[in-house]
Design an enzyme around this catalytic site. Structure first.
Site, PDB file in Angstrom:
ATOM      1  CD  GLN A   1      -3.031  -0.647  -0.071  1.00 17.75           C
ATOM      2  OE1 GLN A   1      -3.220   0.505  -0.442  1.00 17.75           O
ATOM      3  NE2 GLN A   1      -3.616  -1.684  -0.652  1.00 17.75           N
TER       4      GLN A   1
ATOM      5  CG  HIS B   1      -6.265  -3.138   9.257  1.00 19.23           C
ATOM      6  ND1 HIS B   1      -7.607  -3.471   9.261  1.00 19.23           N
ATOM      7  CD2 HIS B   1      -5.651  -4.088  10.019  1.00 19.23           C
ATOM      8  CE1 HIS B   1      -7.793  -4.567   9.977  1.00 19.23           C
ATOM      9  NE2 HIS B   1      -6.627  -4.953  10.453  1.00 19.23           N
TER      10      HIS B   1
END
Length: 330
Positions: A28, A108
């Protein structure tokens, strides 16, 4: 129904004049940093001095500094490090520079939801979580498209957290596809459940059980491998493309009849009850505590599980059969 935001709901100008620090340059990290840069935003990548990713980030035209240096000068700090290292890095290298008015971001919610990171009250805390791997986030952005993402606001000290989060999502290309509103709690608990009960834990246990059943019944391991593991991709790709109904449309009637009559016998109420207990362990923080303690102890059980799983017959057979598959990357 879910609330979904698109390009017209986000304004990149919200981020103009602000420096964004992307901590980490993995799956990411590399995609989000490059997309933000190509969206005309001011980006710095925070990495360990000895990180092997420094050269790659610099080659992509990104400014690279240590995590502490990047945190000190950034207005927006996006932490894209592994879950198990985030709390320590935050405590040692980010928190000292997280002054009032700054923005702390995640992709997250684990460390926020389970209180491993407790930010000060005077900063915004936002999650923008692309629902796809980094290489896809980057590729679709370059192609003028995007990967859907989730957005959640945990703390809105400025009163503008959602504007900032949507602008960030636009910067990585997510609003081109759609950004779904959620919460840190919902994202964290559903993500962990999906991994444990279906995508990783459930799937690997099902594949191994099927493989073992055939081998124990006297069938060749190679044939069992094809039927229980190798061909799984064919089915998953069909579901990915058009849902369960499209998969059933695409397979033979014999396979579909076996699906609808035998599948429910296999994944029955007992299995669903076990799924509910796994979900409760996630909701109650039992899994999080277990994983945190496992890491603090040096991962003895985790490493033992890894070793045992790698020695399973299915891995040996798979290694041999993949040598026959010229289309697979070596």
């Amino acid at each position: 129904m879910a609330v979904v935001y698109y390009d017209q709901d986000a304004d990149l100008n919200v981020l103009k004049g602000k420096k964004i620090a992307v901590m980490g340059y993995g799956s990411q990290g590399h995609s989000q940093a490059q997309n933000l840069k190509d969206s005309g935003l001011d980006v710095v990548v925070g990495l360990r001095p000895e990180s092997k990713s420094r050269a790659a980030a610099q080659a992509a035209g990104l400014e690279v500094k240590t995590v502490a240096e990047a945190a000190a000068e950034a207005d927006i700090i996006q932490i894209l490090l592994p879950d198990e290292t985030q709390a320590r890095v935050y405590r040692e290298e980010i928190a000292p520079y997280l002054t009032g008015g700054k923005v702390l971001m995640f992709s997250h919610g684990f460390n926020i939801h389970f209180n491993q990171i407790v930010p000060p009250a005077d900063v915004d805390v936002i999650m923008v979580a692309p629902k796809g791997p980094g290489h896809l986030v980057r590729r679709t952005y370059v192609e003028g498209q995007g990967v859907p993402a989730l957005i959640a606001i945990y703390q809105d000290a400025s009163g503008k957290a959602k504007e900032i989060g949507l602008a960030y999502a636009k910067g990585i290309g997510a609003t081109r596809a759609g950004v779904i509103e959620t919460t840190f709690k919902e994202e964290t608990e559903t993500d962990l459940f999906g991994e444990q009960a279906v995508l990783c834990g459930g799937t690997t246990a099902l594949v191994k059980a099927g493989f073992e059943t055939l081998v124990e019944a006297g069938y060749q391991p190679e044939i069992a491998y094809f039927e229980c593991l190798h061909e799984l991709k064919l089915i998953v790709d069909l579901m990915y493309e058009g849902g369960i109904k499209y998969m059933r449309y695409s397979i033979s009637d014999t396979a579909e009849y076996g699906d609808v009559t035998r599948g429910p016998r296999l994944i029955d109420d007992h299995v669903k009850s076990t799924m509910k207990s796994i979900l409760k362990e996630i909701q109650d923080g039992v899994f999080a505590r277990e994983w945190i303690l496992e890491n603090q102890a040096g991962r003895p059980s985790f490493n033992a599980f890894r070793k045992k799983e790698r020695e399973h017959l299915i891995e040996q057979v798979g290694d041999q059969l993949r040598e026959m598959m010229s289309w697979l990357k070596k």
